[in-house]
Scaffold this active site. Sequence first.
Site, PDB file in Angstrom:
ATOM      1  N   HIS A   1      10.752   6.197 -37.304  1.00 36.67           N
ATOM      2  CA  HIS A   1      10.126   6.060 -38.622  1.00 36.67           C
ATOM      3  C   HIS A   1       8.649   6.425 -38.577  1.00 36.67           C
ATOM      4  O   HIS A   1       8.044   6.497 -37.512  1.00 36.67           O
ATOM      5  CB  HIS A   1      10.297   4.628 -39.170  1.00 36.67           C
ATOM      6  CG  HIS A   1       9.667   3.554 -38.325  1.00 36.67           C
ATOM      7  ND1 HIS A   1      10.375   2.810 -37.406  1.00 36.67           N
ATOM      8  CD2 HIS A   1       8.389   3.096 -38.251  1.00 36.67           C
ATOM      9  CE1 HIS A   1       9.568   1.934 -36.821  1.00 36.67           C
ATOM     10  NE2 HIS A   1       8.353   2.088 -37.315  1.00 36.67           N
TER      11      HIS A   1
ATOM     12  N   HIS B   1       1.265   4.473 -38.421  1.00 37.70           N
ATOM     13  CA  HIS B   1       1.746   4.781 -37.070  1.00 37.70           C
ATOM     14  C   HIS B   1       3.001   5.644 -37.134  1.00 37.70           C
ATOM     15  O   HIS B   1       3.596   5.798 -38.195  1.00 37.70           O
ATOM     16  CB  HIS B   1       2.034   3.495 -36.273  1.00 37.70           C
ATOM     17  CG  HIS B   1       3.198   2.681 -36.779  1.00 37.70           C
ATOM     18  ND1 HIS B   1       3.071   1.681 -37.724  1.00 37.70           N
ATOM     19  CD2 HIS B   1       4.517   2.734 -36.494  1.00 37.70           C
ATOM     20  CE1 HIS B   1       4.246   1.143 -37.975  1.00 37.70           C
ATOM     21  NE2 HIS B   1       5.162   1.768 -37.249  1.00 37.70           N
TER      22      HIS B   1
ATOM     23  N   GLU C   1       4.136   3.772 -31.825  1.00 36.48           N
ATOM     24  CA  GLU C   1       5.046   2.674 -31.496  1.00 36.48           C
ATOM     25  C   GLU C   1       6.216   3.271 -30.728  1.00 36.48           C
ATOM     26  O   GLU C   1       6.710   4.357 -31.075  1.00 36.48           O
ATOM     27  CB  GLU C   1       5.559   2.021 -32.795  1.00 36.48           C
ATOM     28  CG  GLU C   1       6.571   0.896 -32.560  1.00 36.48           C
ATOM     29  CD  GLU C   1       7.121   0.314 -33.873  1.00 36.48           C
ATOM     30  OE1 GLU C   1       6.744   0.793 -34.960  1.00 36.48           O
ATOM     31  OE2 GLU C   1       7.946  -0.622 -33.791  1.00 36.48           O
TER      32      GLU C   1
END
Lengths: 139, 139
Positions: free
Chosen positions: A8, A81, A130
């Site tokens: 994502h 992010h 991440e």
Amino acid sequence: MNLGRLNHVGVATPSIAASIETYRTLLGAAAIGEPFDLPAQGVKVCFIDAPNTQIELIEPYDQNSPIAGFLKKNPAGGQHHVCFEVPDIHAAVAHLKANGATVLGEPRIGAHGTPIVFVHPKDFGGMLVELMESPKGDH
Amino acid sequence: MNLGRLNHVGVATPSIAASIETYRTLLGAAAIGEPFDLPAQGVKVCFIDAPNTQIELIEPYDQNSPIAGFLKKNPAGGQHHVCFEVPDIHAAVAHLKANGATVLGEPRIGAHGTPIVFVHPKDFGGMLVELMESPKGDH
């Protein structure tokens, strides 16, 4: 280690509800998850499905939220992010540390129920990354 | 209109070469395209393949580059835009304008050889959105 799928893009917003309306109206987003709270991480999140990945809308859970500072600098919100999947979070952390990267904290359970870590933006040209262990069902 | 696939995440960098090295070393990126110039858009770009989408590294072509300002504010680089595919760029532009969005300029040919436009970040909660007509071979 091979570059994994982009699980994502994390997008900070002062209002998940307003962002949902924007994605629905302007881009035709239809597969929109129910927003939910992650109080341990200080955020509320909502996943919007694109055909090949997701947008994670992130709203502060309270004033101590780790994204409160981001929204102070960027009141309208913005890209926060990117999250790549890895097969094994501990192997990924070991690989990153061995190559001098600054891993922020220990692996913890993320929004998709699998272990995640964040890597300091200074290691990725100003981009917060991440890493998330792929859900087992996806293997 | 339905939310299309995320074609790429655009990432500004002062050095494509340095960013390639980072993605290769830290994340194991292997499918890395040859960097190329888009002088008409004032940028050099390089696409890195993840299994489901791409990272577009963007370096200024010269001092007048539209991303020179971004790098002045963010010297290390960072996330610059997200790009969603649409089946028909003119229909997408008409839809956006009908809903009050600010489309930046007329459709022009983008890095993948199909028409693209950018939408003002104020319409997407601070996030710069690129819309790109899907390559015909992908239909």
